[in-house]
Design an enzyme around this catalytic site. Structure first.
Site: not given
Ligand SMILES: Cc1cc2nc3c(=O)[nH]c(=O)nc-3n(C[C@H](O)[C@H](O)[C@H](O)COP(=O)(O)OP(=O)(O)OC[C@H]3O[C@@H](n4cnc5c(N)ncnc54)[C@H](O)[C@@H]3O)c2cc1C
Length: 326
Positions: A199, A249, A319
């Site tokens: 990510r 998320s 994230e």
């Protein structure tokens, strides 16, 4: 310290949006679309946060480069917005220029494959949505991106986040990125020189924007591609909350574990701060039940981090990216 010459940047130091009235962009004859104080919440999947002092919508990469040159010369702060699906915007908004890369920067084209044959090379502009790209590649019989089905981002945002699912990520298909800066289309950076990780993409300078992504894809029967995509979509739908605003998320998975498992183990499913909630369905989704404020989402995220730290000794790292917080 705000750079000289930009009223907007000076106002930023005061944390207000008054600079919108004095933004020098309006007197620069930049040909793209500009607006003042445009609400950002409807442009994000979280549906949270205040307005952008200035919103700029370039219609092509040369216009984007011209915009970056003006902003650099004037010392104006700016950020890029893709589809806003990994972004939490502050309640007071962003006192700078938000550069929205939408459909007008969404061209997809085949390139000569050269030594990459039998793979096909594809050039996709950053504003193209992943959904449009998947439709296009399925129709052309080009496979390898099916794992991205259901991710509501743009191609540029997916490159910056190295978006992934089901054990695969975008970087596995990236051959190069076209990076745009105030100097124009400044460089084409080959995939092997980029530093993709979980990510995350390093190697794009803060003054650069991903203008287009070059991908290498293999030929596959369109029906097989659609079947694989349907399979992934069903798995996604079985495990994630639906019909509720979120940024997917919220936290990254720590090495060797899952953020969702740790949050659930700390007994936090369903925890609420105002209209922000830890999803009862998937503990790593913080959801907006309707009208949540960014402050509520942040307070909830901090409670989650503290509880997981106490329970498991793990520090969860967001994230989600943040816009307008200082
Ligand atoms: C329901 C749901 C499910 C999701 N599932 C997944 C999943 O399975 N896997 C996954 O990886 N993610 C998932 N996400 C998160 C998100 O969709 C991805 O991270 C997506 O790639 C973000 O793209 P975006 O265009 O929305 O980026 P944005 O949210 O607009 O931007 C994200 C960051 O990238 C920067 N940025 C965007 N475009 C550019 C550009 N062209 N150049 C430079 N910087 C840029 C922005 O400034 C910001 O810092 C999910 C989100 C939701 C809401």
């Amino acid at each position: 310290m705000a750079p000289a010459g930009c009223e907007l940047a000076r106002k930023l130091a005061g944390g207000c949006l008054e600079g919108a009235d004095h933004c020098p962009l309006f007197s620069e004859n930049w040909p793209g679309a500009l607006s003042r104080r445009e609400p950002l919440a409807p442009l994000t999947t979280f549906r949270v946060g205040g307005p952008a002092a200035i919103m700029a919508r370039p219609a092509g990469l040369p216009e984007l480069a011209a915009l970056l040159a003006i902003l650099q010369r004037r010392g104006c702060p700016w950020r890029v917005l893709g589809r806003g699906s990994n972004l939490l915007v502050a309640d007071r908004g962003y006192a700078g220029v938000v550069i929205a890369l939408g459909r007008r920067l969404g061209k997809v084209e085949l390139l000569p494959a050269g030594p990459r044959e039998p793979l096909s090379l594809l050039r996709v502009e950053a504003g193209c949505s992943l959904a449009s790209l998947l439709n296009w590649t399925a129709a052309q019989g080009l496979g390898g991106l099916e794992f991205l089905v259901g991710i509501p981002g743009s191609v540029g945002g997916a490159a910056m986040m190295n978006a992934g699912a089901f054990g695969q990520c975008l970087s596995e298909r990236v051959v190069a990125l076209e990076l745009v800066s105030a100097a124009g289309l400044s460089r084409v950076e080959p995939g092997e020189r980029l530093c993709f990780s979980y990510r995350r993409l390093q190697g794009v300078a803060p003054e650069e924007v991903v203008g287009a992504v070059i991908l290498a894809l293999a030929s596959r029967e369109p029906e097989d591609i659609k079947k694989t995509a349907r399979h992934y979509l069903a798995r996604r739908r079985a495990g994630q909350p639906r019909g509720v605003a979120s940024a997917g998320s919220f936290f990254k998975n720590p090495p060797g574990d899952y953020a969702g498992r740790l949050i659930e183990a700390a007994g936090l499913k369903g925890l609420r701060v105002g209209q922000a909630q830890v999803s009862p369905r998937h503990a790593n989704f913080l959801v907006n039940l309707g009208g949540a404020r960014a402050a509520e989402v942040l307070a909830l995220a901090e409670q989650v981090q503290a509880a997981v730290r106490r329970q498991s000794g793990v520090e969860l790292e967001p994230e989600v990216h943040f816009l307008g917080f200082s």
